[in-house]
Design a protein around this motif. Sequence first.
Motif, PDB file in Angstrom:
ATOM      1  N   PHE A  44      29.947 -55.153   1.555  1.00  0.00           N
ATOM      2  CA  PHE A  44      31.043 -54.363   2.107  1.00  0.00           C
ATOM      3  C   PHE A  44      30.491 -53.545   3.260  1.00  0.00           C
ATOM      4  O   PHE A  44      29.479 -52.868   3.106  1.00  0.00           O
ATOM      5  CB  PHE A  44      31.618 -53.407   1.055  1.00  0.00           C
ATOM      6  CG  PHE A  44      32.030 -54.084  -0.217  1.00  0.00           C
ATOM      7  CD1 PHE A  44      33.024 -55.049  -0.219  1.00  0.00           C
ATOM      8  CD2 PHE A  44      31.430 -53.763  -1.417  1.00  0.00           C
ATOM      9  CE1 PHE A  44      33.404 -55.679  -1.391  1.00  0.00           C
ATOM     10  CE2 PHE A  44      31.804 -54.378  -2.595  1.00  0.00           C
ATOM     11  CZ  PHE A  44      32.788 -55.340  -2.583  1.00  0.00           C
ATOM     12  N   VAL A  45      31.160 -53.580   4.406  1.00  0.00           N
ATOM     13  CA  VAL A  45      30.694 -52.848   5.585  1.00  0.00           C
ATOM     14  C   VAL A  45      31.786 -51.916   6.069  1.00  0.00           C
ATOM     15  O   VAL A  45      32.841 -52.367   6.529  1.00  0.00           O
ATOM     16  CB  VAL A  45      30.280 -53.798   6.733  1.00  0.00           C
ATOM     17  CG1 VAL A  45      29.771 -52.989   7.925  1.00  0.00           C
ATOM     18  CG2 VAL A  45      29.229 -54.791   6.269  1.00  0.00           C
ATOM     19  N   GLU A  46      31.524 -50.603   5.950  1.00  0.00           N
ATOM     20  CA  GLU A  46      32.416 -49.598   6.527  1.00  0.00           C
ATOM     21  C   GLU A  46      31.993 -49.367   7.971  1.00  0.00           C
ATOM     22  O   GLU A  46      30.822 -49.396   8.284  1.00  0.00           O
ATOM     23  CB  GLU A  46      32.315 -48.276   5.750  1.00  0.00           C
ATOM     24  CG  GLU A  46      32.823 -48.356   4.336  1.00  0.00           C
ATOM     25  CD  GLU A  46      32.843 -46.995   3.651  1.00  0.00           C
ATOM     26  OE1 GLU A  46      33.022 -45.968   4.340  1.00  0.00           O
ATOM     27  OE2 GLU A  46      32.688 -46.964   2.420  1.00  0.00           O
ATOM     28  N   LEU A  55      35.461 -53.142   6.047  1.00  0.00           N
ATOM     29  CA  LEU A  55      36.394 -52.103   5.622  1.00  0.00           C
ATOM     30  C   LEU A  55      36.597 -51.155   6.790  1.00  0.00           C
ATOM     31  O   LEU A  55      35.658 -50.480   7.218  1.00  0.00           O
ATOM     32  CB  LEU A  55      35.838 -51.344   4.414  1.00  0.00           C
ATOM     33  CG  LEU A  55      35.553 -52.186   3.172  1.00  0.00           C
ATOM     34  CD1 LEU A  55      34.822 -51.369   2.120  1.00  0.00           C
ATOM     35  CD2 LEU A  55      36.844 -52.740   2.612  1.00  0.00           C
ATOM     36  N   GLU A  56      37.818 -51.094   7.291  1.00  0.00           N
ATOM     37  CA  GLU A  56      38.110 -50.274   8.464  1.00  0.00           C
ATOM     38  C   GLU A  56      39.173 -49.249   8.131  1.00  0.00           C
ATOM     39  O   GLU A  56      40.009 -49.459   7.252  1.00  0.00           O
ATOM     40  CB  GLU A  56      38.563 -51.164   9.614  1.00  0.00           C
ATOM     41  CG  GLU A  56      37.512 -52.199   9.986  1.00  0.00           C
ATOM     42  CD  GLU A  56      37.990 -53.172  11.049  1.00  0.00           C
ATOM     43  OE1 GLU A  56      38.677 -52.728  11.991  1.00  0.00           O
ATOM     44  OE2 GLU A  56      37.683 -54.365  10.928  1.00  0.00           O
ATOM     45  N   LEU A  82      38.350 -41.708   8.911  1.00  0.00           N
ATOM     46  CA  LEU A  82      37.681 -40.901   7.892  1.00  0.00           C
ATOM     47  C   LEU A  82      38.715 -40.478   6.858  1.00  0.00           C
ATOM     48  O   LEU A  82      39.812 -40.057   7.213  1.00  0.00           O
ATOM     49  CB  LEU A  82      37.047 -39.652   8.512  1.00  0.00           C
ATOM     50  CG  LEU A  82      35.764 -39.859   9.304  1.00  0.00           C
ATOM     51  CD1 LEU A  82      35.382 -38.575  10.032  1.00  0.00           C
ATOM     52  CD2 LEU A  82      34.633 -40.308   8.402  1.00  0.00           C
ATOM     53  N   GLY A  83      38.387 -40.617   5.585  1.00  0.00           N
ATOM     54  CA  GLY A  83      39.284 -40.198   4.524  1.00  0.00           C
ATOM     55  C   GLY A  83      40.367 -41.202   4.169  1.00  0.00           C
ATOM     56  O   GLY A  83      41.228 -40.909   3.342  1.00  0.00           O
ATOM     57  N   ALA A  84      40.328 -42.390   4.758  1.00  0.00           N
ATOM     58  CA  ALA A  84      41.364 -43.391   4.472  1.00  0.00           C
ATOM     59  C   ALA A  84      41.189 -44.027   3.091  1.00  0.00           C
ATOM     60  O   ALA A  84      42.127 -44.599   2.562  1.00  0.00           O
ATOM     61  CB  ALA A  84      41.369 -44.473   5.546  1.00  0.00           C
ATOM     62  N   GLY A  85      39.991 -43.941   2.523  1.00  0.00           N
ATOM     63  CA  GLY A  85      39.785 -44.465   1.176  1.00  0.00           C
ATOM     64  C   GLY A  85      38.919 -45.705   1.090  1.00  0.00           C
ATOM     65  O   GLY A  85      38.975 -46.440   0.104  1.00  0.00           O
ATOM     66  N   ALA A 106      30.614 -62.443  11.886  1.00  0.00           N
ATOM     67  CA  ALA A 106      32.047 -62.335  11.587  1.00  0.00           C
ATOM     68  C   ALA A 106      32.222 -62.229  10.075  1.00  0.00           C
ATOM     69  O   ALA A 106      31.483 -62.859   9.316  1.00  0.00           O
ATOM     70  CB  ALA A 106      32.782 -63.553  12.124  1.00  0.00           C
ATOM     71  N   PRO A 107      33.189 -61.432   9.638  1.00  0.00           N
ATOM     72  CA  PRO A 107      33.407 -61.279   8.188  1.00  0.00           C
ATOM     73  C   PRO A 107      34.210 -62.443   7.612  1.00  0.00           C
ATOM     74  O   PRO A 107      34.805 -63.226   8.347  1.00  0.00           O
ATOM     75  CB  PRO A 107      34.227 -59.992   8.116  1.00  0.00           C
ATOM     76  CG  PRO A 107      35.063 -60.044   9.357  1.00  0.00           C
ATOM     77  CD  PRO A 107      34.146 -60.638  10.417  1.00  0.00           C
ATOM     78  N   ASP A 108      34.224 -62.492   6.286  1.00  0.00           N
ATOM     79  CA  ASP A 108      35.127 -63.417   5.605  1.00  0.00           C
ATOM     80  C   ASP A 108      36.505 -62.790   5.494  1.00  0.00           C
ATOM     81  O   ASP A 108      37.516 -63.474   5.589  1.00  0.00           O
ATOM     82  CB  ASP A 108      34.597 -63.737   4.191  1.00  0.00           C
ATOM     83  CG  ASP A 108      33.294 -64.494   4.267  1.00  0.00           C
ATOM     84  OD1 ASP A 108      33.258 -65.556   4.914  1.00  0.00           O
ATOM     85  OD2 ASP A 108      32.288 -64.007   3.711  1.00  0.00           O
ATOM     86  N   LEU A 109      36.501 -61.462   5.332  1.00  0.00           N
ATOM     87  CA  LEU A 109      37.749 -60.735   5.118  1.00  0.00           C
ATOM     88  C   LEU A 109      37.667 -59.406   5.852  1.00  0.00           C
ATOM     89  O   LEU A 109      36.636 -58.733   5.825  1.00  0.00           O
ATOM     90  CB  LEU A 109      37.933 -60.492   3.610  1.00  0.00           C
ATOM     91  CG  LEU A 109      39.292 -60.066   3.110  1.00  0.00           C
ATOM     92  CD1 LEU A 109      40.327 -61.151   3.362  1.00  0.00           C
ATOM     93  CD2 LEU A 109      39.214 -59.780   1.613  1.00  0.00           C
ATOM     94  N   ARG A 110      38.756 -59.063   6.510  1.00  0.00           N
ATOM     95  CA  ARG A 110      38.855 -57.775   7.200  1.00  0.00           C
ATOM     96  C   ARG A 110      39.963 -56.991   6.513  1.00  0.00           C
ATOM     97  O   ARG A 110      41.080 -57.482   6.362  1.00  0.00           O
ATOM     98  CB  ARG A 110      39.200 -58.014   8.665  1.00  0.00           C
ATOM     99  CG  ARG A 110      39.204 -56.781   9.497  1.00  0.00           C
ATOM    100  CD  ARG A 110      39.332 -57.151  10.983  1.00  0.00           C
ATOM    101  NE  ARG A 110      39.691 -55.967  11.708  1.00  0.00           N
ATOM    102  CZ  ARG A 110      40.853 -55.772  12.299  1.00  0.00           C
ATOM    103  NH1 ARG A 110      41.772 -56.701  12.294  1.00  0.00           N
ATOM    104  NH2 ARG A 110      41.093 -54.640  12.916  1.00  0.00           N
ATOM    105  N   LEU A 111      39.639 -55.769   6.068  1.00  0.00           N
ATOM    106  CA  LEU A 111      40.598 -54.931   5.359  1.00  0.00           C
ATOM    107  C   LEU A 111      40.713 -53.609   6.106  1.00  0.00           C
ATOM    108  O   LEU A 111      39.712 -52.927   6.311  1.00  0.00           O
ATOM    109  CB  LEU A 111      40.111 -54.699   3.927  1.00  0.00           C
ATOM    110  CG  LEU A 111      41.125 -54.113   2.968  1.00  0.00           C
ATOM    111  CD1 LEU A 111      40.812 -54.553   1.559  1.00  0.00           C
ATOM    112  CD2 LEU A 111      41.157 -52.610   3.039  1.00  0.00           C
TER     113      LEU A 111
END
Length: 165
Positions: free
Chosen positions: A103-105, A30-31, A34-37, A116-121
């Motif tokens: 989930f990794v912020e 999760l990228e 700050l404050g993006a949700g 490497a992630p499965d999904l990059r958001l």
Amino acid sequence: MQVQLDNEKAQVAFGEALGQVLQGRGLVYLEGELGAGKTTLTRGMLRAYGYQGAVKSPTYTLVEPYELGSQRIYHLDLYRLSDPEELEFIGGRDVLDDDALIFVEWPSRGEGWLPAPDLRLVLEVAVQGRLASLMACSSKGEDVLERLQSKISSDQLENGVIQWK
């Protein structure tokens, strides 16, 4: 895939839909600023597994584990990490080796140590709400995006961007 999220309610609803298609497994980066949700979206994903409590960003603890029945979910926030090697000292290898949903912020803070992630958001603040960009980084990620696409109705598409209200 891009998704327009008009407000917090839309973020949580989209997170819940994404949580469902993840089927309890995988690594999601999760990228966003700050404050993006990122934590709001995580709250929605946790709701997909029945969690109704408050979801706080694990900025100081680095890892927040959730045991929801037989489902294990980990929420990591690496913002305060000064060196990726610190992940080793907090049990990061055990978390990442677990057959769980993770989930990794702020994954850039763990670069070189995280797999490497499965999904990059990526979440961006938009004129109204947030714009979420999702990219598959593995075959599992591609499957997740396919399942998510099947949840989207044709009236949600507008100029190639999914409108989640």
